[in-house]
Design a protein around this motif. Sequence first.
Motif, PDB file in Angstrom:
ATOM      1  N   UNK A 411      20.431   5.480 -31.619  1.00  0.00           N
ATOM      2  CA  UNK A 411      20.036   6.412 -30.558  1.00  0.00           C
ATOM      3  C   UNK A 411      18.553   6.761 -30.599  1.00  0.00           C
ATOM      4  N   UNK A 412      18.042   7.117 -31.766  1.00  0.00           N
ATOM      5  CA  UNK A 412      16.609   7.430 -31.861  1.00  0.00           C
ATOM      6  C   UNK A 412      16.173   7.335 -33.318  1.00  0.00           C
ATOM      7  N   UNK A 413      14.862   7.387 -33.519  1.00  0.00           N
ATOM      8  CA  UNK A 413      14.283   7.351 -34.873  1.00  0.00           C
ATOM      9  C   UNK A 413      13.152   8.371 -34.921  1.00  0.00           C
ATOM     10  N   UNK A 414      13.002   9.021 -36.076  1.00  0.00           N
ATOM     11  CA  UNK A 414      11.904   9.968 -36.279  1.00  0.00           C
ATOM     12  C   UNK A 414      11.414   9.871 -37.718  1.00  0.00           C
ATOM     13  N   UNK A 415      10.140  10.219 -37.951  1.00  0.00           N
ATOM     14  CA  UNK A 415       9.615  10.211 -39.322  1.00  0.00           C
ATOM     15  C   UNK A 415       9.866  11.571 -39.944  1.00  0.00           C
ATOM     16  N   UNK A 416      10.571  11.578 -41.066  1.00  0.00           N
ATOM     17  CA  UNK A 416      10.956  12.832 -41.722  1.00  0.00           C
ATOM     18  C   UNK A 416       9.940  13.260 -42.770  1.00  0.00           C
ATOM     19  N   UNK A 417       9.211  12.328 -43.379  1.00  0.00           N
ATOM     20  CA  UNK A 417       8.302  12.674 -44.462  1.00  0.00           C
ATOM     21  C   UNK A 417       7.218  11.607 -44.608  1.00  0.00           C
ATOM     22  N   UNK A 418       6.200  11.947 -45.381  1.00  0.00           N
ATOM     23  CA  UNK A 418       5.185  10.979 -45.790  1.00  0.00           C
ATOM     24  C   UNK A 418       5.214  10.905 -47.318  1.00  0.00           C
ATOM     25  N   UNK A 419       4.330  10.074 -47.882  1.00  0.00           N
ATOM     26  CA  UNK A 419       4.150   9.976 -49.344  1.00  0.00           C
ATOM     27  C   UNK A 419       5.438   9.661 -50.104  1.00  0.00           C
ATOM     28  N   UNK A 420       6.113   8.538 -49.909  1.00  0.00           N
ATOM     29  CA  UNK A 420       5.844   7.466 -48.959  1.00  0.00           C
ATOM     30  C   UNK A 420       6.452   7.756 -47.585  1.00  0.00           C
ATOM     31  N   UNK A 421       6.080   6.965 -46.554  1.00  0.00           N
ATOM     32  CA  UNK A 421       6.661   7.182 -45.225  1.00  0.00           C
ATOM     33  C   UNK A 421       8.182   7.056 -45.252  1.00  0.00           C
ATOM     34  N   UNK A 422       8.856   8.068 -44.717  1.00  0.00           N
ATOM     35  CA  UNK A 422      10.321   8.064 -44.678  1.00  0.00           C
ATOM     36  C   UNK A 422      10.801   8.332 -43.261  1.00  0.00           C
ATOM     37  N   UNK A 423      11.760   7.533 -42.794  1.00  0.00           N
ATOM     38  CA  UNK A 423      12.226   7.616 -41.411  1.00  0.00           C
ATOM     39  C   UNK A 423      13.729   7.871 -41.389  1.00  0.00           C
ATOM     40  N   UNK A 424      14.160   8.606 -40.383  1.00  0.00           N
ATOM     41  CA  UNK A 424      15.585   8.866 -40.174  1.00  0.00           C
ATOM     42  C   UNK A 424      16.008   8.177 -38.883  1.00  0.00           C
ATOM     43  N   UNK A 425      17.034   7.336 -38.972  1.00  0.00           N
ATOM     44  CA  UNK A 425      17.555   6.607 -37.809  1.00  0.00           C
ATOM     45  C   UNK A 425      18.915   7.195 -37.465  1.00  0.00           C
ATOM     46  N   UNK A 426      19.041   7.711 -36.251  1.00  0.00           N
ATOM     47  CA  UNK A 426      20.317   8.258 -35.790  1.00  0.00           C
ATOM     48  C   UNK A 426      21.121   7.139 -35.154  1.00  0.00           C
ATOM     49  N   UNK A 460      19.907   6.397 -42.735  1.00  0.00           N
ATOM     50  CA  UNK A 460      20.765   6.325 -41.545  1.00  0.00           C
ATOM     51  C   UNK A 460      21.605   7.585 -41.449  1.00  0.00           C
ATOM     52  N   UNK A 461      21.647   8.166 -40.274  1.00  0.00           N
ATOM     53  CA  UNK A 461      22.407   9.396 -40.054  1.00  0.00           C
ATOM     54  C   UNK A 461      23.295   9.247 -38.826  1.00  0.00           C
ATOM     55  N   UNK A 462      24.514   9.751 -38.941  1.00  0.00           N
ATOM     56  CA  UNK A 462      25.405   9.774 -37.774  1.00  0.00           C
ATOM     57  C   UNK A 462      25.077  11.009 -36.947  1.00  0.00           C
ATOM     58  N   UNK A 463      24.943  10.833 -35.635  1.00  0.00           N
ATOM     59  CA  UNK A 463      24.661  11.988 -34.771  1.00  0.00           C
ATOM     60  C   UNK A 463      25.904  12.860 -34.672  1.00  0.00           C
ATOM     61  N   UNK A 464      25.682  14.163 -34.582  1.00  0.00           N
ATOM     62  CA  UNK A 464      26.812  15.099 -34.538  1.00  0.00           C
ATOM     63  C   UNK A 464      27.531  15.005 -33.203  1.00  0.00           C
ATOM     64  N   UNK A 465      28.874  15.004 -33.289  1.00  0.00           N
ATOM     65  CA  UNK A 465      29.700  14.993 -32.082  1.00  0.00           C
ATOM     66  C   UNK A 465      30.074  16.439 -31.748  1.00  0.00           C
ATOM     67  N   UNK A 466      29.591  16.975 -30.598  1.00  0.00           N
ATOM     68  CA  UNK A 466      29.868  18.377 -30.285  1.00  0.00           C
ATOM     69  C   UNK A 466      31.346  18.666 -30.028  1.00  0.00           C
ATOM     70  N   UNK A 467      32.116  17.590 -29.769  1.00  0.00           N
ATOM     71  CA  UNK A 467      33.544  17.800 -29.465  1.00  0.00           C
ATOM     72  C   UNK A 467      34.444  17.503 -30.668  1.00  0.00           C
ATOM     73  N   UNK A 468      33.825  17.165 -31.809  1.00  0.00           N
ATOM     74  CA  UNK A 468      34.636  16.847 -33.002  1.00  0.00           C
ATOM     75  C   UNK A 468      35.412  18.070 -33.452  1.00  0.00           C
ATOM     76  N   UNK A 469      36.685  17.875 -33.782  1.00  0.00           N
ATOM     77  CA  UNK A 469      37.494  18.970 -34.302  1.00  0.00           C
ATOM     78  C   UNK A 469      38.219  19.766 -33.238  1.00  0.00           C
ATOM     79  N   UNK A 470      37.897  19.518 -31.986  1.00  0.00           N
ATOM     80  CA  UNK A 470      38.593  20.251 -30.921  1.00  0.00           C
ATOM     81  C   UNK A 470      39.865  19.526 -30.535  1.00  0.00           C
TER      82      UNK A 470
END
Length: 474
Positions: A411-426, A460-470
């Motif tokens: 879905x998307x990617x963002x940089x979470x930290x530097x030193x070293x560069x770290x990225x989170x992929x949803x 790698x991160x799973x995006x939160x499902x707003x309808x989970x658990x309902x």
Amino acid sequence: MGFTVAIIGRPNVGKSTLFNRLAGRKLALVDDTPGVTRDRRIHPARLYDLQFDVIDTAGFEDAAAATLQGRMRAQTEIAIREADLIFFMVDAKAGLLPDDRTFAEIVRRSGKPVVLVANKAESRGAGSGMLEAWELGLGEPVPVSAEHGQGMPDLRDAVIGALGDARAFGEEEEGEAIAESEVLIGEDVADPDAEATYDETKPMRIAVVGRPNAGKSTLINALIGEERLLTGPEAGITRDSISVDWEWRGRRIKLFDTAGMRRKAKVQEKLEKLSVADGLRAIRFAEVVIIVLDATIPFEKQDLQIVDLIVREGRAPVIAFNKWDLIENSQEVLADLREKTERLLPQVRGLQAVTVSAETGRGLDRLMEAVLKTHRIWNSRVSTGRLNRWLEGVLTHHPPPAVAGRRLKIKYVTQAKTRPPGFVVSCSRPEAMPQSYVRYLVNNLRDAFDMPGVPIRVALRASENPFAGRAKKR
């Protein structure tokens, strides 16, 4: 203003133990083996209300100048010249030995004020050694136990008596905390997530590592332009991780020399294990790590393991092929080394590798330029907008594979930290994402945003499902 104290004495009287006591932390290696300390080490210290710099030195030994012991003695003599006050330490338990009398004469000739410290005074039978110490003619011995911290108030009084109140207390600089004034091995590297620009005002911490006898200490001496560290043809001279302050083209730098790292199976002695552990700690808390390889026998298995360790720790690696002055057919060898670097170290593609000669001073400026470039990349940050425009092109060209008949979605990617560069992929189902596709993303990131030669972390991160658990409404 402060003053400097050098701790002098024959081997195994407890100099490094007292150094650690005054510095407030276990910096110097301590062992029952005589002659553990070889290089001189300087650190801010405190003795109750007295603040000063303390120098740990190698044990004074009577030996020829060309020998290792003779070169260690030369380093100790430099410490005597630099000091304002000398702690001459003797072993109260063992009593006076002929070497104690010889070296006491050398200290007396220096003309510096001296405090005679009788260590191990807590042991049984130390009283006779205390009485013998009077024979040195250096004044009243101060009984202490560096191991247990006994006798420190008497030592403080002796320092004030030797220097006088005005010199001992001096003028304290406002806001100066002695124990925290320097960033040292063992302190973590702050993670400047909020920083968007590269800060050139902060001191850069560089650790120099490699196998024994690769030329690490010689390289640091060549960089700073003085014989600061003990060097020689013998393998394994360096034991402690010694820090050296330096400035290169206006940039403040803290260099850490480390002990040579042999294969784990070959490290049997306790002292070598302590030295290697100290070196590993230097790697863990450095920013850039220069791996010194012997150009005549490069890329041994141990060299590759050292680089892999540095990458796993997330430090910024730079390779220095040392002893280049010994290489014939340099163009052919250089082409071969570049090919091997790319092939054997794919986890840091584009790694900076420079040929140097610490003996002649060749290539040192190019090495420091490579260090600065790698450090800048290690601190780099990419905006989320640029990252997601890049991701759109990547997914169009090469989308993730289908696993168990269901296509994976990013879905998307963002940089979470530097030193070293770290990225989170949803993405959907991160546990099913093949590692080969993660490597494809990392290599594409390197090329797209010009980040060669540094470790890149991708989570790698799973995006939160707003309808989970309902419960499904009927």
